[in-house]
Design a protein around this motif. Structure first.
Motif, PDB file in Angstrom:
ATOM      1  N   GLU A   1       2.818  14.869  -5.134  1.00  0.00           N
ATOM      2  CA  GLU A   1       3.832  14.328  -4.242  1.00  0.00           C
ATOM      3  C   GLU A   1       4.741  15.466  -3.788  1.00  0.00           C
ATOM      4  O   GLU A   1       5.153  16.302  -4.593  1.00  0.00           O
TER       5      GLU A   1
ATOM      6  N   SER B   1       8.344  15.919  -1.753  1.00  0.00           N
ATOM      7  CA  SER B   1       9.490  15.083  -1.386  1.00  0.00           C
ATOM      8  C   SER B   1      10.623  15.922  -0.814  1.00  0.00           C
ATOM      9  O   SER B   1      10.773  17.106  -1.130  1.00  0.00           O
TER      10      SER B   1
ATOM     11  N   GLN C   1      12.899  11.347  -1.012  1.00  0.00           N
ATOM     12  CA  GLN C   1      12.016  10.735  -0.019  1.00  0.00           C
ATOM     13  C   GLN C   1      10.627  11.352  -0.152  1.00  0.00           C
ATOM     14  O   GLN C   1      10.424  12.528   0.177  1.00  0.00           O
TER      15      GLN C   1
ATOM     16  N   ASN D   1       4.845  11.261   3.454  1.00  0.00           N
ATOM     17  CA  ASN D   1       3.543  10.623   3.653  1.00  0.00           C
ATOM     18  C   ASN D   1       2.576  11.642   4.281  1.00  0.00           C
ATOM     19  O   ASN D   1       2.212  11.533   5.448  1.00  0.00           O
TER      20      ASN D   1
ATOM     21  N   THR E   1      -0.975  14.092   4.414  1.00  0.00           N
ATOM     22  CA  THR E   1      -2.386  14.153   4.075  1.00  0.00           C
ATOM     23  C   THR E   1      -2.608  15.294   3.088  1.00  0.00           C
ATOM     24  O   THR E   1      -1.748  16.156   2.895  1.00  0.00           O
TER      25      THR E   1
ATOM     26  N   ASP F   1      13.864   8.987   7.398  1.00  0.00           N
ATOM     27  CA  ASP F   1      13.604   7.574   7.098  1.00  0.00           C
ATOM     28  C   ASP F   1      13.080   6.822   8.311  1.00  0.00           C
ATOM     29  O   ASP F   1      12.334   5.847   8.180  1.00  0.00           O
TER      30      ASP F   1
ATOM     31  N   GLU G   1       8.182   8.946  12.414  1.00  0.00           N
ATOM     32  CA  GLU G   1       6.743   8.691  12.257  1.00  0.00           C
ATOM     33  C   GLU G   1       5.961   9.943  12.637  1.00  0.00           C
ATOM     34  O   GLU G   1       6.420  10.761  13.436  1.00  0.00           O
TER      35      GLU G   1
ATOM     36  N   ARG H   1       1.947   6.996  11.544  1.00  0.00           N
ATOM     37  CA  ARG H   1       2.206   6.665  10.142  1.00  0.00           C
ATOM     38  C   ARG H   1       3.631   7.097   9.808  1.00  0.00           C
ATOM     39  O   ARG H   1       4.137   8.073  10.364  1.00  0.00           O
ATOM     40  N   PRO H   2       4.317   6.375   8.909  1.00  0.00           N
ATOM     41  CA  PRO H   2       5.693   6.739   8.557  1.00  0.00           C
ATOM     42  C   PRO H   2       5.733   8.134   7.937  1.00  0.00           C
ATOM     43  O   PRO H   2       4.828   8.526   7.184  1.00  0.00           O
TER      44      PRO H   2
ATOM     45  N   LYS I   1       6.943   7.705   2.806  1.00  0.00           N
ATOM     46  CA  LYS I   1       6.221   6.552   2.277  1.00  0.00           C
ATOM     47  C   LYS I   1       6.959   5.848   1.141  1.00  0.00           C
ATOM     48  O   LYS I   1       6.660   4.697   0.812  1.00  0.00           O
ATOM     49  N   GLU I   2       7.929   6.549   0.556  1.00  0.00           N
ATOM     50  CA  GLU I   2       8.711   5.923  -0.519  1.00  0.00           C
ATOM     51  C   GLU I   2      10.057   6.640  -0.632  1.00  0.00           C
ATOM     52  O   GLU I   2      10.134   7.853  -0.488  1.00  0.00           O
ATOM     53  N   ARG I   3      11.079   5.846  -0.884  1.00  0.00           N
ATOM     54  CA  ARG I   3      12.421   6.408  -1.105  1.00  0.00           C
ATOM     55  C   ARG I   3      12.940   5.892  -2.431  1.00  0.00           C
ATOM     56  O   ARG I   3      12.872   4.686  -2.710  1.00  0.00           O
TER      57      ARG I   3
END
Length: 370
Positions: free
Chosen positions: A14, A16, A96, A99, A101, A207, A210, A218-219, A222-224
């Motif tokens: 990940e 972030s 955050q 997202n 690849t 936030d 895209e 895609r956003p 993907k997670e906050r």
């Protein structure tokens, strides 16, 4: 086979964006941004990449910062140490998760490694245009294999000064210092990219962003989540009076001096001297800003009134000799007041201009009679 292994390895990674809440130190009033690289496999790397590393102990650090010739660098250290520091400070850290690849993760990993090389890790810091937040944004955007589409905020076009005020509203003397140094360019409306020098603005934009690639959106995030919860912050007690309060007191004294001199038909040389020295000290500071590399301080209309000119007349004023200083100052004070239509001045500087104008009137009234 090797490509499959790389893909599996990156599936566990990940990356972030970390946004850190401000705390009470002056250098932290605007928040902070970092990048986290987290390999979630057992024993995997968990590193915070921080573009905000600096050393206060370096010679003339503050002076170099004011003149825009400060060098910051990229640092990398275990994320648990990063967490511990912000827990100690009581500052919340928002994470955050991007997202990305596998290819984008690899590209970003390699770019950070290149930035960490000795010849690349140091960069010329600029508060508005090239800071720890913009550096993090730029390297992330450069490694995305597509276009990042941001949601526009047409109702949000603050100036640099307004954004600084928002972050320093609980520190009035920091606000005063910033307003004294910032020039007319700080009062222009900003766009989204310019606003992202502030960590919270970048977090908001991420936030709502895209990624457009291969015909799909895609956003970006993907997670906050909250990586470090807000704690208790110890607030240091500063000078008890606000700049405006001091300015009002100064104005009351100035009006009292004006009335006493007018009624007594005399001039207080000690008050003349105090006004000249006060104006001259501010003037030296703003004159030096003409040589700063910060673009937003070079054109500062406050220098019309606050400039080194008083020092050239100080001796004549102390000796009560005839001088053109008061005539010149009266003209400059009027021009200064007009300049206030185009630039926001530091809180209370208007009061100094008023006191100078009153003293100019005292000196010029007898001359006009003759």
């Amino acid at each position: 086979m090797e490509a499959q292994q790389d893909s599996l390895r990156l599936d566990s990674v990940e990356i972030s964006l970390l946004t850190c809440q401000p705390h009470d130190e002056v250098y932290s009033l605007y928040g902070h941004t970092a990048i986290r690289y987290h390999d979630m496999r057992k024993g995997g790397l968990d590193i915070a990449f921080n573009y905000g590393v600096f050393d206060f102990r370096k010679p003339f650090f503050t002076l170099r910062f004011v003149f825009g010739i400060t060098d910051y660098e990229l640092g990398a250290y275990p994320y648990r140490l990063f967490q511990q520091e912000y827990r100690r400070l009581g500052s919340m850290v928002t994470e955050q998760v991007l997202n990305l690849t596998d290819e984008e993760k690899m590209t970003l990993q390699q770019a950070l490694a290149v930035n960490m090389q000795d010849q690349n890790r140091v960069y010329r810091y600029n508060y508005f245009y090239n800071n720890c937040t913009t550096k993090a944004r730029d390297i992330i955007e450069q490694c995305i294999l597509g276009n990042v589409s941001y949601q526009s905020r047409e109702d949000y076009t603050p100036t640099y000064r307004e954004m600084v005020h928002e972050m320093t509203k609980e520190h009035p003397w920091a606000t005063f210092g910033n307003d004294l140094l910032l020039g007319i360019l700080a009062d222009k409306k900003t766009d989204r990219q310019q606003q992202e020098f502030l960590p919270y603005n970048l977090m908001y934009d991420f936030d709502h962003a895209e990624i457009y690639a291969n015909g799909d959106y895609r956003p970006l995030v993907k997670e906050r989540r909250i990586s470090v919860p807000a704690g208790i912050q110890i607030k240091k007690q500063g000078f008890p009076l606000r700049p405006l309060t001091c300015a009002i007191i100064f104005t009351v004294i100035g009006i009292a001096m004006f009335v006493l001199q007018l009624r007594g038909k005399r001039i207080f040389l000690w008050w003349d001297t105090f006004l000249i020295i006060t104006t001259g000290i501010f003037g030296i500071i703003l004159f030096l800003m003409l040589f700063s590399q910060h673009p937003t301080v070079n054109v500062n209309l406050q220098i019309i009134l606050l400039n080194p000119l008083p020092w050239f007349f100080l001796w004549k004023v102390i000796r009560a000799r005839k001088t053109r200083y008061w005539s010149i100052t009266a003209v400059l004070a009027v021009l200064f007041l007009i300049g206030g239509l185009f630039q926001d001045y530091a809180e209370g500087i208007w009061c100094l201009a008023l006191c100078l104008l009153l003293q100019c009137w005292i000196h010029l009234k007898d001359r006009l009679k003759t």
